[in-house]
Design an enzyme around this catalytic site. Structure first.
Site, PDB file in Angstrom:
ATOM      1  N   ASP A  46       0.854  -1.188   0.000  1.00 47.18           N
ATOM      2  CA  ASP A  46       0.000   0.000   0.000  1.00 47.18           C
ATOM      3  C   ASP A  46       0.888   1.236   0.000  1.00 47.18           C
ATOM      4  OD1 ASP A  46      -2.145   1.975   0.584  1.00 47.18           O
ATOM      5  OD2 ASP A  46      -3.325   0.246   1.202  1.00 47.18           O
ATOM      6  N   ASN A  74       3.369   2.119  -4.825  1.00 45.04           N
ATOM      7  CA  ASN A  74       2.220   2.491  -5.626  1.00 45.04           C
ATOM      8  C   ASN A  74       2.207   1.555  -6.836  1.00 45.04           C
ATOM      9  OD1 ASN A  74       0.413   3.699  -7.416  1.00 45.04           O
ATOM     10  ND2 ASN A  74       0.890   5.749  -6.651  1.00 45.04           N
ATOM     11  N   ILE A  75       1.148   0.790  -7.005  1.00 43.44           N
ATOM     12  CA  ILE A  75       1.156  -0.213  -8.081  1.00 43.44           C
ATOM     13  C   ILE A  75       1.151   0.416  -9.475  1.00 43.44           C
ATOM     14  CG2 ILE A  75       0.175  -2.125  -6.738  1.00 43.44           C
ATOM     15  CD1 ILE A  75      -2.512  -1.564  -8.271  1.00 43.44           C
ATOM     16  N   TYR A 103     -15.885  10.067  -7.937  1.00 38.87           N
ATOM     17  CA  TYR A 103     -16.247   9.487  -9.245  1.00 38.87           C
ATOM     18  C   TYR A 103     -16.596  10.551 -10.288  1.00 38.87           C
ATOM     19  CZ  TYR A 103     -17.060   5.379  -6.187  1.00 38.87           C
ATOM     20  OH  TYR A 103     -16.963   4.382  -5.253  1.00 38.87           O
ATOM     21  N   GLU A 139     -21.718  -1.801  -7.017  1.00 44.08           N
ATOM     22  CA  GLU A 139     -22.112  -0.733  -7.953  1.00 44.08           C
ATOM     23  C   GLU A 139     -22.127  -1.183  -9.402  1.00 44.08           C
ATOM     24  OE1 GLU A 139     -20.870   3.440  -5.927  1.00 44.08           O
ATOM     25  OE2 GLU A 139     -21.357   3.356  -8.038  1.00 44.08           O
ATOM     26  N   TYR A 183     -16.735   4.870 -12.088  1.00 37.29           N
ATOM     27  CA  TYR A 183     -16.195   3.822 -11.202  1.00 37.29           C
ATOM     28  C   TYR A 183     -16.833   2.465 -11.520  1.00 37.29           C
ATOM     29  CZ  TYR A 183     -16.143   1.391  -6.568  1.00 37.29           C
ATOM     30  OH  TYR A 183     -16.043   0.491  -5.534  1.00 37.29           O
ATOM     31  N   LYS A 249     -26.334  15.443   6.844  1.00 36.59           N
ATOM     32  CA  LYS A 249     -26.791  15.954   5.541  1.00 36.59           C
ATOM     33  C   LYS A 249     -27.380  14.836   4.702  1.00 36.59           C
ATOM     34  CE  LYS A 249     -23.618  19.784   5.329  1.00 36.59           C
ATOM     35  NZ  LYS A 249     -22.241  20.124   5.121  1.00 36.59           N
ATOM     36  N   TYR A 333     -23.259  13.816 -10.580  1.00 36.51           N
ATOM     37  CA  TYR A 333     -23.577  12.786  -9.585  1.00 36.51           C
ATOM     38  C   TYR A 333     -24.892  12.117  -9.978  1.00 36.51           C
ATOM     39  CZ  TYR A 333     -24.501  10.443  -5.151  1.00 36.51           C
ATOM     40  OH  TYR A 333     -24.754   9.492  -4.189  1.00 36.51           O
TER      41      TYR A 333
HETATM   42  N1  LIG Z   1     -15.980  -0.880   1.740  1.00 38.40           N
HETATM   43  C1  LIG Z   1     -16.957  -1.238   0.951  1.00 38.40           C
HETATM   44  O1  LIG Z   1     -18.106  -1.355   1.359  1.00 38.40           O
HETATM   45  C2  LIG Z   1     -16.721  -1.542  -0.506  1.00 38.40           C
HETATM   46  C3  LIG Z   1     -17.843  -1.634  -1.316  1.00 38.40           C
HETATM   47  C4  LIG Z   1     -17.668  -1.934  -2.665  1.00 38.40           C
HETATM   48  C5  LIG Z   1     -16.403  -2.182  -3.160  1.00 38.40           C
HETATM   49  N2  LIG Z   1     -15.323  -2.107  -2.346  1.00 38.40           N
HETATM   50  C6  LIG Z   1     -14.013  -2.373  -2.951  1.00 38.40           C
HETATM   51  O2  LIG Z   1     -13.164  -3.002  -1.999  1.00 38.40           O
HETATM   52  C7  LIG Z   1     -11.817  -2.529  -2.150  1.00 38.40           C
HETATM   53  C8  LIG Z   1     -11.294  -2.000  -0.822  1.00 38.40           C
HETATM   54  O3  LIG Z   1     -12.157  -0.994  -0.342  1.00 38.40           O
HETATM   55  P1  LIG Z   1     -11.938  -0.232   1.038  1.00 38.40           P
HETATM   56  O4  LIG Z   1     -13.272   0.135   1.520  1.00 38.40           O
HETATM   57  O5  LIG Z   1     -11.020  -0.982   1.910  1.00 38.40           O
HETATM   58  O6  LIG Z   1     -11.223   1.099   0.492  1.00 38.40           O
HETATM   59  P2  LIG Z   1      -9.963   1.895   1.066  1.00 38.40           P
HETATM   60  O7  LIG Z   1      -9.867   3.159   0.292  1.00 38.40           O
HETATM   61  O8  LIG Z   1     -10.036   1.990   2.547  1.00 38.40           O
HETATM   62  O9  LIG Z   1      -8.739   0.943   0.684  1.00 38.40           O
HETATM   63  C9  LIG Z   1      -8.111   0.940  -0.563  1.00 38.40           C
HETATM   64  C10 LIG Z   1      -6.602   0.937  -0.305  1.00 38.40           C
HETATM   65  O10 LIG Z   1      -5.932   0.832  -1.571  1.00 38.40           O
HETATM   66  C11 LIG Z   1      -4.796   1.651  -1.524  1.00 38.40           C
HETATM   67  N3  LIG Z   1      -4.416   2.008  -2.898  1.00 38.40           N
HETATM   68  C12 LIG Z   1      -5.165   2.683  -3.801  1.00 38.40           C
HETATM   69  N4  LIG Z   1      -4.469   2.852  -4.939  1.00 38.40           N
HETATM   70  C13 LIG Z   1      -3.255   2.280  -4.747  1.00 38.40           C
HETATM   71  C14 LIG Z   1      -2.107   2.150  -5.557  1.00 38.40           C
HETATM   72  N5  LIG Z   1      -2.060   2.658  -6.788  1.00 38.40           N
HETATM   73  N6  LIG Z   1      -1.031   1.506  -5.055  1.00 38.40           N
HETATM   74  C15 LIG Z   1      -1.068   0.984  -3.798  1.00 38.40           C
HETATM   75  N7  LIG Z   1      -2.131   1.097  -2.973  1.00 38.40           N
HETATM   76  C16 LIG Z   1      -3.219   1.734  -3.448  1.00 38.40           C
HETATM   77  C17 LIG Z   1      -5.232   2.888  -0.727  1.00 38.40           C
HETATM   78  O11 LIG Z   1      -4.106   3.585  -0.207  1.00 38.40           O
HETATM   79  C18 LIG Z   1      -6.100   2.244   0.342  1.00 38.40           C
HETATM   80  O12 LIG Z   1      -5.356   1.975   1.504  1.00 38.40           O
HETATM   81  C19 LIG Z   1     -11.863  -1.501  -3.283  1.00 38.40           C
HETATM   82  O13 LIG Z   1     -11.494  -2.129  -4.476  1.00 38.40           O
HETATM   83  C20 LIG Z   1     -13.320  -1.087  -3.353  1.00 38.40           C
HETATM   84  O14 LIG Z   1     -13.693  -0.678  -4.661  1.00 38.40           O
HETATM   85  C21 LIG Z   1     -15.455  -1.770  -1.030  1.00 38.40           C
HETATM   86  O1  LIG Z   2     -23.313  12.832   3.981  1.00 37.42           O
HETATM   87  C1  LIG Z   2     -23.840  12.023   3.181  1.00 37.42           C
HETATM   88  C2  LIG Z   2     -23.118  11.051   2.453  1.00 37.42           C
HETATM   89  C3  LIG Z   2     -23.773  10.167   1.605  1.00 37.42           C
HETATM   90  N1  LIG Z   2     -25.124  10.258   1.463  1.00 37.42           N
HETATM   91  C4  LIG Z   2     -25.849   9.288   0.589  1.00 37.42           C
HETATM   92  O2  LIG Z   2     -25.691   7.997   1.182  1.00 37.42           O
HETATM   93  C5  LIG Z   2     -25.698   6.968   0.187  1.00 37.42           C
HETATM   94  C6  LIG Z   2     -24.486   6.085   0.389  1.00 37.42           C
HETATM   95  O3  LIG Z   2     -23.314   6.798   0.142  1.00 37.42           O
HETATM   96  P1  LIG Z   2     -21.836   6.174   0.254  1.00 37.42           P
HETATM   97  O4  LIG Z   2     -21.710   5.244   1.374  1.00 37.42           O
HETATM   98  O5  LIG Z   2     -20.914   7.321   0.291  1.00 37.42           O
HETATM   99  O6  LIG Z   2     -21.626   5.416  -1.101  1.00 37.42           O
HETATM  100  P2  LIG Z   2     -22.486   4.485  -2.079  1.00 37.42           P
HETATM  101  O7  LIG Z   2     -23.229   3.459  -1.309  1.00 37.42           O
HETATM  102  O8  LIG Z   2     -23.348   5.363  -2.920  1.00 37.42           O
HETATM  103  O9  LIG Z   2     -21.345   3.862  -2.984  1.00 37.42           O
HETATM  104  C7  LIG Z   2     -20.393   2.977  -2.436  1.00 37.42           C
HETATM  105  O10 LIG Z   2     -20.952   1.676  -2.493  1.00 37.42           O
HETATM  106  C8  LIG Z   2     -19.952   0.741  -2.570  1.00 37.42           C
HETATM  107  C9  LIG Z   2     -18.712   1.459  -3.099  1.00 37.42           C
HETATM  108  O11 LIG Z   2     -18.366   0.770  -4.293  1.00 37.42           O
HETATM  109  C10 LIG Z   2     -17.458   1.396  -2.277  1.00 37.42           C
HETATM  110  O12 LIG Z   2     -17.702   1.674  -0.958  1.00 37.42           O
HETATM  111  C11 LIG Z   2     -19.119   2.909  -3.212  1.00 37.42           C
HETATM  112  O13 LIG Z   2     -19.220   3.261  -4.533  1.00 37.42           O
HETATM  113  C12 LIG Z   2     -25.771   7.680  -1.140  1.00 37.42           C
HETATM  114  O14 LIG Z   2     -27.128   7.720  -1.538  1.00 37.42           O
HETATM  115  C13 LIG Z   2     -25.331   9.123  -0.835  1.00 37.42           C
HETATM  116  O15 LIG Z   2     -25.910  10.052  -1.699  1.00 37.42           O
HETATM  117  C14 LIG Z   2     -25.846  11.207   2.173  1.00 37.42           C
HETATM  118  O16 LIG Z   2     -27.092  11.301   2.055  1.00 37.42           O
HETATM  119  N2  LIG Z   2     -25.180  12.064   3.001  1.00 37.42           N
END
Ligand SMILES: NC(=O)c1ccc[n+]([C@@H]2O[C@H](COP(=O)([O-])OP(=O)(O)OC[C@H]3O[C@@H](n4cnc5c(N)ncnc54)[C@H](O)[C@@H]3O)[C@@H](O)[C@H]2O)c1
Ligand SMILES: O=c1ccn([C@@H]2O[C@H](COP(=O)(O)OP(=O)(O)O[C@H]3OC[C@](O)(CO)[C@H]3O)[C@@H](O)[C@H]2O)c(=O)[nH]1
Length: 387
Positions: A46, A74-75, A103, A139, A183, A249, A333
């Site tokens: 990371d 950084n990958i 996004y 998503e 995204y 909000k 958005y």
């Molecule tokens: N948390 C969720 O609910 C959720 C939902 C949908 C998808 N995901 C997917 O799961 C994965 C992890 O999500 P997360 O919530 O832990 O996010 P996060 O942002 O906390 O973790 C991502 C990590 O990747 C590292 N990173 C990004 N680009 C990099 C690079 N070029 N080189 C090295 N490191 C890099 C960042 O520094 C970060 O620590 C992501 O691919 C995300 O799209 C998560």
């Molecule tokens: O202050 C705020 C922030 C957000 N919202 C609304 O909440 C919904 C959820 O938002 P968020 O958790 O930020 O993200 P999403 O669920 O939309 O998308 C994520 O889902 C999975 C992932 O791929 C990674 O975590 C990411 O794309 C949304 O409706 C916002 O508008 C709010 O009302 N107030």
């Protein structure tokens, strides 16, 4: 440590895992679990390590110290990547820009991060016959079919119009000018590429589609451990509002619906994938909790009640305020209307089911947020603003 067996009763041999994005929210929980409960080794890659510092420091002090190695890289541009993948039995790719506020405001970085930067990882795994677990997202489903029906259509209540199935549901995104979908589209294309590598070149892969995993260490609190103007995901946005005693909000009325799953439940699912390759390879898995569905407004109300309970502080008389998506996220958005994961495939292949209710997961998460940030927030608010 007791010998580990897989779901078919076979012993599990210790693995070396190359975990890319190990320093993030999901990565930190996965590293913790792997260190505490398994003999597996982790090469943790990371650009940041703050969220796994407690596992790495003091050097040599933990029972797992010789099983975790941090590589700050950084990958996008590091020639060590292929060597680290070659040294491992399994690569898990978590690295991504995955915050909705980015996004539509940083679509190029978003597309590069979620597609272009993931390409070498897929290529190195395929060329070196290494197994890959790739993190995609719920998503990729985009909007539900039901969202295109008239508002009063009774069909909207029929599960086939909203339940999201890995092998049946279409991916429905908005027009290109709605850059929110940059995204989801990049994630969809990398899923298709991985699937094609499996079909044409025999890549052993598993794709994970997380449905709003939440818990401690998710994102950052603006102005405390992240940029003041930064916009994290909803859990951290609402936590920030609660810590600052300001209204939460609600974007565009807070009518969008989400299902939230506790990070610790979700990590159990990933562990099953890691340790049961014969059951997980070639599959795409939804990982979420269909029983924890709320509108964003209901989430705000529940978080307000839970935070008042865990902090002992009374809630505001008007705990929420409406804000337009244009104002909050900027132009371009758009939103997913509803996200209910179908659980048939993960249940059949891995026998996994989520356990924790939304109230319980918010109680433990907001207790963590209060303990971690309340004092720092008090001091930040008391400090006169810098000139
Ligand atoms: N948390 C969720 O609910 C959720 C939902 C949908 C998808 N995901 C997917 O799961 C994965 C992890 O999500 P997360 O919530 O832990 O996010 P996060 O942002 O906390 O973790 C991502 C990590 O990747 C590292 N990173 C990004 N680009 C990099 C690079 N070029 N080189 C090295 N490191 C890099 C960042 O520094 C970060 O620590 C992501 O691919 C995300 O799209 C998560
Ligand atoms: O202050 C705020 C922030 C957000 N919202 C609304 O909440 C919904 C959820 O938002 P968020 O958790 O930020 O993200 P999403 O669920 O939309 O998308 C994520 O889902 C999975 C992932 O791929 C990674 O975590 C990411 O794309 C949304 O409706 C916002 O508008 C709010 O009302 N107030």
């Amino acid at each position: 440590m007791a010998a580990r067996v897989d779901l078919d009763g076979k012993p599990i041999k210790p693995l070396t895992i190359c975990m890319i994005g190990a320093g993030g929210f999901i990565g930190s929980h996965l590293c913790e679990k792997l260190m505490a409960e398994t003999p597996h080794k982790v090469l943790a890659l990371d650009v940041y390590s703050d969220k796994i510092k407690h596992l790495l420091e003091p050097a040599g002090a933990h029972p797992w110290s010789d099983r975790i190695q941090f590589h700050r890289l950084n990958i996008k541009n590091d020639s060590r990547l292929e060597g680290l993948i070659k040294m491992s039995d399994l690569t898990i790719n978590l690295a991504a820009i995955c915050t909705p506020a980015d996004y539509n405001t940083r679509p190029l970085d978003t597309i590069y991060s979620n597609f272009i930067d993931a390409l070498p990882v897929v290529k190195y795994c395929s060329e070196n016959n290494k197994r890959l677990i790739h993190f995609s997202t719920c998503e990729v489903y985009g909007k539900t079919i039901g969202s295109f029906l008239p508002k009063d259509s009774p069909l909207r209540k029929e599960p086939e119009y909203f339940v999201l199935k890995e092998d049946e549901s279409p991916c429905i995104f908005g027009p290109i000018e709605k850059q929110r979908w940059s995204y989801a589209c990049a994630k969809q294309l990398i899923e298709r590429l991985i699937y094609a590598e499996g079909a044409e070149n025999g890549l052993e892969f598993t794709i994970v589609r997380p449905f709003n995993w939440i818990g401690p260490r998710m994102d950052f609190i603006p102005g405390i451990d992240g940029p003041s103007e930064g916009v994290p995901r909803v859990l951290a946005c609402f936590s920030n509002n609660l810590l600052r005693h300001e209204p939460l909000k609600l974007v565009d009325g807070g009518v969008s619906q989400r299902t939230f799953v506790y990070i610790k439940d979700a990590i159990e699912a990933v562990m099953l994938m890691i340790e049961n390759p014969a059951r997980a390879n070639g599959h795409i898995f939804n990982v979420g909790n269909p029983n924890n569905e709320v509108t964003v407004r209901q989430l705000a109300e529940m978080m307000t009640d839970v935070y008042s309970k865990v902090s002992g502080e009374p809630s505001l008389e008007e705990p929420t305020v409406d804000v337009s998506s244009q104002e909050f996220y900027g132009a371009g958005y758009d939103d997913s209307d509803k996200r209910i994961p179908d659980m048939t495939i993960i249940n059949k292949q891995l026998g996994w089911d989520p356990k924790t209710s939304l109230w319980d997961l918010l109680e433990s998460t907001l207790t963590y947020q209060h303990r971690t940030y309340a004092e720092a927030m008090k001091q930040a608010i008391a400090k006169p603003a810098a000139n």
